[in-house]
Write an enzyme that holds these catalytic residues in place. Structure first.
Site, PDB file in Angstrom:
ATOM      1  N   PHE A 149       0.815  -1.227   0.000  1.00  0.00           N
ATOM      2  CA  PHE A 149       0.000   0.000   0.000  1.00  0.00           C
ATOM      3  C   PHE A 149       0.845   1.271   0.000  1.00  0.00           C
ATOM      4  CE2 PHE A 149       0.841  -0.197   4.586  1.00  0.00           C
ATOM      5  CZ  PHE A 149       1.021   1.134   4.891  1.00  0.00           C
ATOM      6  N   CYS A 281       9.564   1.692   3.381  1.00  0.00           N
ATOM      7  CA  CYS A 281      10.510   0.604   3.677  1.00  0.00           C
ATOM      8  C   CYS A 281      11.916   1.153   3.854  1.00  0.00           C
ATOM      9  CB  CYS A 281      10.499  -0.427   2.566  1.00  0.00           C
ATOM     10  SG  CYS A 281      11.083   0.257   1.029  1.00  0.00           S
ATOM     11  N   GLU A 382       9.431  -4.300  12.813  1.00  0.00           N
ATOM     12  CA  GLU A 382       9.121  -3.110  12.001  1.00  0.00           C
ATOM     13  C   GLU A 382       7.810  -2.509  12.498  1.00  0.00           C
ATOM     14  OE1 GLU A 382       7.855  -3.908   7.922  1.00  0.00           O
ATOM     15  OE2 GLU A 382       9.014  -2.185   7.244  1.00  0.00           O
TER      16      GLU A 382
HETATM   17  P1  NAD Z   1       1.570  -6.662   2.969  1.00  0.00           P
HETATM   18  O1  NAD Z   1       2.604  -7.721   3.006  1.00  0.00           O
HETATM   19  O2  NAD Z   1       0.467  -6.706   3.959  1.00  0.00           O
HETATM   20  O3  NAD Z   1       0.841  -6.661   1.519  1.00  0.00           O
HETATM   21  C1  NAD Z   1       1.576  -6.660   0.332  1.00  0.00           C
HETATM   22  C2  NAD Z   1       0.748  -7.354  -0.749  1.00  0.00           C
HETATM   23  O4  NAD Z   1       0.545  -8.712  -0.386  1.00  0.00           O
HETATM   24  C3  NAD Z   1      -0.627  -6.738  -0.962  1.00  0.00           C
HETATM   25  O5  NAD Z   1      -0.898  -6.699  -2.336  1.00  0.00           O
HETATM   26  C4  NAD Z   1      -1.555  -7.689  -0.212  1.00  0.00           C
HETATM   27  O6  NAD Z   1      -2.826  -7.770  -0.798  1.00  0.00           O
HETATM   28  C5  NAD Z   1      -0.840  -9.023  -0.318  1.00  0.00           C
HETATM   29  N1  NAD Z   1      -1.036  -9.861   0.871  1.00  0.00           N
HETATM   30  C6  NAD Z   1      -1.236  -9.445   2.156  1.00  0.00           C
HETATM   31  N2  NAD Z   1      -1.350 -10.499   2.980  1.00  0.00           N
HETATM   32  C7  NAD Z   1      -1.217 -11.613   2.215  1.00  0.00           C
HETATM   33  C8  NAD Z   1      -1.233 -13.010   2.503  1.00  0.00           C
HETATM   34  N3  NAD Z   1      -1.402 -13.466   3.741  1.00  0.00           N
HETATM   35  N4  NAD Z   1      -1.064 -13.875   1.478  1.00  0.00           N
HETATM   36  C9  NAD Z   1      -0.880 -13.432   0.229  1.00  0.00           C
HETATM   37  N5  NAD Z   1      -0.858 -12.097  -0.097  1.00  0.00           N
HETATM   38  C10 NAD Z   1      -1.023 -11.201   0.872  1.00  0.00           C
HETATM   39  O7  NAD Z   1       2.325  -5.271   3.008  1.00  0.00           O
HETATM   40  P2  NAD Z   1       1.702  -3.816   3.142  1.00  0.00           P
HETATM   41  O8  NAD Z   1       1.187  -3.623   4.522  1.00  0.00           O
HETATM   42  O9  NAD Z   1       0.806  -3.514   2.005  1.00  0.00           O
HETATM   43  O10 NAD Z   1       3.024  -2.917   2.940  1.00  0.00           O
HETATM   44  C11 NAD Z   1       3.902  -2.599   3.979  1.00  0.00           C
HETATM   45  C12 NAD Z   1       5.081  -3.554   3.997  1.00  0.00           C
HETATM   46  O11 NAD Z   1       5.757  -3.544   2.751  1.00  0.00           O
HETATM   47  C13 NAD Z   1       6.138  -3.147   5.023  1.00  0.00           C
HETATM   48  O12 NAD Z   1       6.601  -4.307   5.675  1.00  0.00           O
HETATM   49  C14 NAD Z   1       7.239  -2.519   4.180  1.00  0.00           C
HETATM   50  O13 NAD Z   1       8.530  -2.568   4.748  1.00  0.00           O
HETATM   51  C15 NAD Z   1       7.159  -3.374   2.961  1.00  0.00           C
HETATM   52  N6  NAD Z   1       7.771  -2.704   1.819  1.00  0.00           N
HETATM   53  C16 NAD Z   1       8.990  -3.150   1.417  1.00  0.00           C
HETATM   54  C17 NAD Z   1       9.632  -2.535   0.373  1.00  0.00           C
HETATM   55  C18 NAD Z   1      10.975  -3.011  -0.073  1.00  0.00           C
HETATM   56  O14 NAD Z   1      11.433  -2.549  -1.096  1.00  0.00           O
HETATM   57  N7  NAD Z   1      11.638  -3.905   0.638  1.00  0.00           N
HETATM   58  C19 NAD Z   1       9.022  -1.447  -0.276  1.00  0.00           C
HETATM   59  C20 NAD Z   1       7.760  -1.032   0.147  1.00  0.00           C
HETATM   60  C21 NAD Z   1       7.144  -1.670   1.204  1.00  0.00           C
END
Ligand code: NAD
Length: 497
Positions: A149, A281, A382
């Site tokens: 998101f 992130c 985090e």
């Molecule tokens: P999230 O892991 O909850 O969701 C990411 C994606 O995975 C979404 O499209 C969601 O629909 C899907 N998803 C969620 N739960 C799932 C499950 N149980 N099974 C399968 N798919 C699932 O992450 P978020 O809250 O949207 O984003 C924040 C996180 O992303 C933070 O941990 C941040 O550090 C990380 N992030 C990392 C980077 C990087 O480059 N390393 C960049 C941006 C964000």
């Protein structure tokens, strides 16, 4: 109430799923739209369309693919205000920050416009007598992107411009919290002349992700999100014989040496810890104060955290917007409560912030902890909110050990005037992206983005040449033309003479 469906085969598509999820305006707390959550049959439909489009698209000359991306770049520039407002309205971050993130995505489109050059391959004349050899990179097929998101435009744009420039077709599964940017980008690609079916958006949650993971015609998956889900994607994509890169969470440390320019370090830390309300992130969520600088650092940070201007993202005077959802706000509050229980000193407490006229918005004031130690949960995990933890260490080596022992390794920075400390830090630190007097060392599009340890599962970072390598497979051709010389059968391993 607006309902958002999917973009498949060049048009909006609804496959009849009756599941929906709320999209909030974090500034007001109101539900502003609903997004349809697709099922596996809609995923199947999208993959079939993308697979069909692949035949033609993969045979389209790279220069023609690049021309469409040039047009796409112009359309993003023309529509940047609308795209930025979409980011602000669904994510909550402040307008200029949202615009900056769009620009960072646009830079990957600009990089992808150079694809004819990037796909040129290698050629050796006379690798053996009258034998030539060349290596080419060919597209994989249908690729999928699953995105978080916190960067609804930039993170998808780390993936699909390079993937489609390389000749793949693409299915994007954006975060269900803020999918509108992805839908608009799909429309702009169509306006730019991209053939139908090359780029598709399918909205949904875990059901869609699982259908992508198990679909036999999906060749590769790029994921960005939290570490638990990244590991799940990595394991299951591999189990289903797909190429995979899965970027996860982070806990980024910023080391402040006793010789640092303290004002530069404080300003860098404030922007990097509280910008985008810490939902990055690459947010610096741990300040490592080395030696005697601790007291002065905490005092100066506290003054700035107390003065942070929190407000709606569209208010030009806001420095920090709301968090993305109420649920996320409660999670961040839970961590601050826990930090107090764990014995960290809460120097600035933003938990009770209320904004007049925006009482239902998801606002959380900046928080600053001092005397955080490496056994505390608020240090290990985090938080992904506007919470900065100061850890005090005696010397440079302790700072390096602290960072190298943490499970995450996304980004880190050091503030110092000493070249030796800076060089030793860059050399010894087990982290993928390093800044020297740079608080948020996010690489440009022509370099590559990615962390180490549990911040990235897979072999390839994102965008830059790493992106081109991820989205193509290598083929090496060795060739000779009949020249009248008669060969006898050879039973030994061929070697070149
Ligand atoms: P999230 O892991 O909850 O969701 C990411 C994606 O995975 C979404 O499209 C969601 O629909 C899907 N998803 C969620 N739960 C799932 C499950 N149980 N099974 C399968 N798919 C699932 O992450 P978020 O809250 O949207 O984003 C924040 C996180 O992303 C933070 O941990 C941040 O550090 C990380 N992030 C990392 C980077 C990087 O480059 N390393 C960049 C941006 C964000």
């Amino acid at each position: 109430m607006k309902n958002i469906f999917h973009f498949i085969g060049g048009k909006e598509f609804s496959g009849g799923s009756d599941r929906f999820s709320n999209i909030y305006n974090p500034a007001t707390g109101e539900v502003q739209a609903k997004v349809n959550l697709a099922t596996s049959s809609e995923v199947d439909h999208a993959v079939n369309i993308a697979l069909k489009a692949f035949q033609e698209w993969s045979n389209t000359p790279p220069i023609s693919r690049a021309r469409i991306l040039f047009k796409f770049k112009e359309l993003i520039e023309k529509n940047s205000d609308t795209l930025t407002k979409l980011i602000v309205s669904e994510h909550g971050k402040v307008y200029d920050d949202a615009k900056g993130s769009l620009t960072r995505g646009l830079e990957v489109v600009e990089f992808s416009c150079g694809i004819p050059h990037l796909l040129k391959g290698e050629f050796t004349e006379n690798v053996g007598k009258n034998v030539d050899s060349w290596s080419i990179r060919q597209p994989l097929g249908v690729c999928a992107g699953i995105t978080p998101f916190n960067f609804p435009a930039m993170v998808p744009m780390w993936m699909f411009p390079i993937s489609i420039a390389c000749g793949n077709t693409f299915i994007l599964k954006p975060s269900e919290k803020d999918p509108s940017c992805s839908m608009m980008l799909a429309d702009l690609l169509k306006q730019a002349g991209l053939p139908d079916g090359v780029f598709n958006v399918i909205n949904g949650d875990k059901d869609v992700v699982d259908a992508i993971l198990t679909h036999k015609d999906v060749s590769a998956i790029s994921f960005v999100g939290s570490t638990g889900v990244a590991k799940y994607i990595y394991e299951n994509a591999a189990k289903n014989e797909k190429r995979v890169q899965a970027l996860g969470g982070a806990k980024n440390h910023c080391v402040v040496m006793p010789d640092a320019d303290i004002d530069q370090a404080v300003n860098g830390l404030i922007g990097a810890a509280y910008g985008s309300a810490g939902e990055r992130c690459m947010a610096q969520s741990v300040a490592v104060a080395v030696g005697k600088i601790g007291d002065e650092l905490v005092k100066k940070l506290a003054q700035k955290v107390e003065a942070l201007k929190v407000g709606p993202g569209m208010d030009k005077t806001s420095e920090m917007g709301p968090l993305v959802t109420k649920e996320h706000l409660e999670r961040v509050r839970g961590y601050v409560d826990l930090g107090v229980k764990e014995g960290a000193e809460l120097i600035v407490d933003g938990r009770e912030l209320k904004l007049q006229g925006y009482e239902n918005g998801f606002y959380f004031g900046g928080c600053l902890f001092d005397k955080v130690t490496d056994n505390m949960k608020i240090y290990k995990e985090e938080i992904f909110g506007p919470v900065l933890s100061v850890v005090r260490v005696n010397d440079f080596n302790s700072a390096v050990d602290l960072i190298n022992n943490h499970e995450y390794g996304n980004g880190t920075s050091i503030f110092t005037r000493d070249g030796d400390s800076a060089r030793t830090f860059s050399n010894r630190i087990k982290v993928g992206m390093v800044g020297v007097n740079i608080p948020i060392p996010v690489p440009m599009a022509f370099h590559s983005f990615g962390g180490w340890k549990r911040s990235l599962f897979g072999d390839h970072h994102m965008h830059g040449l790493e992106g081109v390598r991820f989205y193509t497979k290598l083929k090496t051709v060795t060739s000779r033309w009949p020249s009248g010389i008669k060969d006898n059968p050879e039973f030994i391993m061929p070697t070149m003479k």
